[in-house]
Design a protein around this motif. Sequence first.
Motif, PDB file in Angstrom:
ATOM      1  N   ARG A   1      61.649  52.927  50.970  1.00 47.42           N
ATOM      2  CA  ARG A   1      61.827  53.898  52.123  1.00 47.42           C
ATOM      3  C   ARG A   1      62.672  53.291  53.446  1.00 47.42           C
ATOM      4  O   ARG A   1      63.232  54.550  53.801  1.00 47.42           O
ATOM      5  CB  ARG A   1      60.734  54.818  52.140  1.00 47.42           C
ATOM      6  N   ALA A   2      61.644  52.723  54.037  1.00 43.87           N
ATOM      7  CA  ALA A   2      62.363  51.895  55.320  1.00 43.87           C
ATOM      8  C   ALA A   2      63.777  51.755  55.041  1.00 43.87           C
ATOM      9  O   ALA A   2      64.157  51.101  56.127  1.00 43.87           O
ATOM     10  CB  ALA A   2      60.826  50.756  55.884  1.00 43.87           C
ATOM     11  N   GLN A   3      63.846  50.852  54.165  1.00 42.13           N
ATOM     12  CA  GLN A   3      65.471  50.550  54.036  1.00 42.13           C
ATOM     13  C   GLN A   3      66.544  51.746  54.152  1.00 42.13           C
ATOM     14  O   GLN A   3      67.089  51.323  55.264  1.00 42.13           O
ATOM     15  CB  GLN A   3      66.277  49.125  53.352  1.00 42.13           C
ATOM     16  N   ALA A   4      66.168  52.143  53.470  1.00 41.75           N
ATOM     17  CA  ALA A   4      67.317  53.985  53.629  1.00 41.75           C
ATOM     18  C   ALA A   4      67.526  54.420  54.860  1.00 41.75           C
ATOM     19  O   ALA A   4      67.925  55.023  55.512  1.00 41.75           O
ATOM     20  CB  ALA A   4      66.457  54.195  53.098  1.00 41.75           C
ATOM     21  N   ALA A   5      65.970  54.576  55.982  1.00 40.37           N
ATOM     22  CA  ALA A   5      65.688  55.168  56.963  1.00 40.37           C
ATOM     23  C   ALA A   5      66.494  54.571  57.831  1.00 40.37           C
ATOM     24  O   ALA A   5      67.159  54.770  59.138  1.00 40.37           O
ATOM     25  CB  ALA A   5      64.471  55.269  57.326  1.00 40.37           C
ATOM     26  N   PHE A   6      66.590  52.876  57.370  1.00 35.14           N
ATOM     27  CA  PHE A   6      66.920  52.006  59.062  1.00 35.14           C
ATOM     28  C   PHE A   6      68.729  52.312  58.182  1.00 35.14           C
ATOM     29  O   PHE A   6      69.270  52.764  58.962  1.00 35.14           O
ATOM     30  CB  PHE A   6      66.832  50.845  58.455  1.00 35.14           C
TER      31      PHE A   6
ATOM     32  N   ALA B   1      53.492  44.501  38.986  1.00 33.88           N
ATOM     33  CA  ALA B   1      53.843  45.677  38.267  1.00 33.88           C
ATOM     34  C   ALA B   1      52.486  46.860  39.220  1.00 33.88           C
ATOM     35  O   ALA B   1      53.019  47.975  39.024  1.00 33.88           O
ATOM     36  CB  ALA B   1      52.600  45.495  37.265  1.00 33.88           C
ATOM     37  N   GLY B   2      51.967  46.780  39.813  1.00 31.56           N
ATOM     38  CA  GLY B   2      50.196  47.452  41.030  1.00 31.56           C
ATOM     39  C   GLY B   2      51.230  47.089  41.966  1.00 31.56           C
ATOM     40  O   GLY B   2      50.903  48.082  43.113  1.00 31.56           O
ATOM     41  N   CYS B   3      52.372  47.375  42.500  1.00 29.10           N
ATOM     42  CA  CYS B   3      52.857  47.367  43.903  1.00 29.10           C
ATOM     43  C   CYS B   3      52.789  48.508  44.717  1.00 29.10           C
ATOM     44  O   CYS B   3      53.599  49.097  43.786  1.00 29.10           O
ATOM     45  CB  CYS B   3      53.876  46.167  44.152  1.00 29.10           C
ATOM     46  N   ARG B   4      52.312  48.449  46.092  1.00 31.41           N
ATOM     47  CA  ARG B   4      52.401  49.784  46.130  1.00 31.41           C
ATOM     48  C   ARG B   4      52.987  49.804  47.115  1.00 31.41           C
ATOM     49  O   ARG B   4      53.701  50.379  48.234  1.00 31.41           O
ATOM     50  CB  ARG B   4      51.132  50.273  46.883  1.00 31.41           C
ATOM     51  N   LEU B   5      53.995  48.689  47.840  1.00 34.59           N
ATOM     52  CA  LEU B   5      54.542  48.306  49.622  1.00 34.59           C
ATOM     53  C   LEU B   5      56.221  47.941  49.038  1.00 34.59           C
ATOM     54  O   LEU B   5      56.586  49.216  49.908  1.00 34.59           O
ATOM     55  CB  LEU B   5      54.216  46.849  49.734  1.00 34.59           C
ATOM     56  N   ARG B   6      56.295  48.039  47.465  1.00 34.39           N
ATOM     57  CA  ARG B   6      58.099  48.134  47.233  1.00 34.39           C
ATOM     58  C   ARG B   6      59.063  49.598  47.761  1.00 34.39           C
ATOM     59  O   ARG B   6      59.539  49.718  48.055  1.00 34.39           O
ATOM     60  CB  ARG B   6      57.905  47.603  45.453  1.00 34.39           C
ATOM     61  N   GLY B   7      57.862  50.726  47.778  1.00 32.07           N
ATOM     62  CA  GLY B   7      58.669  51.686  47.514  1.00 32.07           C
ATOM     63  C   GLY B   7      58.413  52.235  48.443  1.00 32.07           C
ATOM     64  O   GLY B   7      59.269  52.605  49.292  1.00 32.07           O
TER      65      GLY B   7
ATOM     66  N   GLU C   1      75.978  43.112  53.819  1.00 29.66           N
ATOM     67  CA  GLU C   1      74.244  42.838  53.440  1.00 29.66           C
ATOM     68  C   GLU C   1      74.550  43.072  52.311  1.00 29.66           C
ATOM     69  O   GLU C   1      73.454  42.895  51.710  1.00 29.66           O
ATOM     70  CB  GLU C   1      73.164  43.722  54.073  1.00 29.66           C
ATOM     71  N   GLY C   2      75.209  43.567  51.620  1.00 28.30           N
ATOM     72  CA  GLY C   2      74.985  44.679  50.102  1.00 28.30           C
ATOM     73  C   GLY C   2      74.096  45.743  50.049  1.00 28.30           C
ATOM     74  O   GLY C   2      73.355  46.668  51.333  1.00 28.30           O
ATOM     75  N   GLU C   3      73.095  46.479  48.784  1.00 28.70           N
ATOM     76  CA  GLU C   3      72.597  47.091  48.727  1.00 28.70           C
ATOM     77  C   GLU C   3      71.236  47.057  48.352  1.00 28.70           C
ATOM     78  O   GLU C   3      69.817  47.799  48.468  1.00 28.70           O
ATOM     79  CB  GLU C   3      72.848  48.344  48.368  1.00 28.70           C
ATOM     80  N   ASP C   4      71.507  45.899  48.504  1.00 31.68           N
ATOM     81  CA  ASP C   4      69.906  44.683  47.617  1.00 31.68           C
ATOM     82  C   ASP C   4      68.690  45.071  48.460  1.00 31.68           C
ATOM     83  O   ASP C   4      68.495  46.052  49.859  1.00 31.68           O
ATOM     84  CB  ASP C   4      70.003  43.317  47.292  1.00 31.68           C
ATOM     85  N   GLU C   5      67.346  45.341  48.127  1.00 29.59           N
ATOM     86  CA  GLU C   5      66.169  45.845  48.204  1.00 29.59           C
ATOM     87  C   GLU C   5      66.168  44.205  49.735  1.00 29.59           C
ATOM     88  O   GLU C   5      66.303  43.088  49.323  1.00 29.59           O
ATOM     89  CB  GLU C   5      65.425  45.798  47.487  1.00 29.59           C
ATOM     90  N   VAL C   6      65.115  44.951  50.436  1.00 33.14           N
ATOM     91  CA  VAL C   6      64.484  43.702  51.575  1.00 33.14           C
ATOM     92  C   VAL C   6      64.310  42.784  50.894  1.00 33.14           C
ATOM     93  O   VAL C   6      63.812  41.881  51.245  1.00 33.14           O
ATOM     94  CB  VAL C   6      64.121  44.657  52.558  1.00 33.14           C
ATOM     95  N   VAL C   7      63.405  43.156  49.723  1.00 34.99           N
ATOM     96  CA  VAL C   7      62.440  41.498  49.185  1.00 34.99           C
ATOM     97  C   VAL C   7      62.412  41.940  48.241  1.00 34.99           C
ATOM     98  O   VAL C   7      62.759  42.960  47.368  1.00 34.99           O
ATOM     99  CB  VAL C   7      60.633  42.318  49.065  1.00 34.99           C
ATOM    100  N   ALA C   8      63.140  40.874  47.155  1.00 34.15           N
ATOM    101  CA  ALA C   8      63.818  40.383  45.786  1.00 34.15           C
ATOM    102  C   ALA C   8      62.287  40.216  45.043  1.00 34.15           C
ATOM    103  O   ALA C   8      62.165  39.190  44.836  1.00 34.15           O
ATOM    104  CB  ALA C   8      65.205  39.954  45.654  1.00 34.15           C
ATOM    105  N   CYS C   9      62.082  41.584  44.650  1.00 36.72           N
ATOM    106  CA  CYS C   9      60.927  41.193  44.203  1.00 36.72           C
ATOM    107  C   CYS C   9      60.521  40.791  42.104  1.00 36.72           C
ATOM    108  O   CYS C   9      60.106  39.983  42.522  1.00 36.72           O
ATOM    109  CB  CYS C   9      59.524  42.229  43.415  1.00 36.72           C
ATOM    110  N   GLU C  10      61.651  41.704  42.071  1.00 40.75           N
ATOM    111  CA  GLU C  10      62.073  40.174  40.082  1.00 40.75           C
ATOM    112  C   GLU C  10      62.260  38.747  40.691  1.00 40.75           C
ATOM    113  O   GLU C  10      61.858  37.650  39.925  1.00 40.75           O
ATOM    114  CB  GLU C  10      63.589  40.814  40.022  1.00 40.75           C
TER     115      GLU C  10
END
Length: 104
Positions: free
Chosen positions: A70-75, A60-66, A43-52
Amino acid sequence: MAAGTPGAGSPPLAAVRPRRSGGVAFADRAEEITVGRVVRAFEGEDEVVACEESGCTLRAGCRLRGQLRRAQAAFLAVLDEVRLGDLVDEPSAPLLLALTAAPR
């Protein structure tokens, strides 16, 4: 040919055998490979959601991305604690662990 090498100095995760009876086989000592390593290899190390890539106007104001990071790192941290050898037991263990690369 080696596949799934996550970084420099890491042994290959699997070997590809391009023959009629070939396919993909786990590298030596498959029982020691972690599930986290397998997930990263596929799967690679990409983010769960590709915001870009999504063009999200809230980026710009997203509070969910961080929190998703964290959730992906914990998983992955939990999966790093599980070895393939932990997931197999008799009678399938010998068969599953035999899916290693042929000696050269």
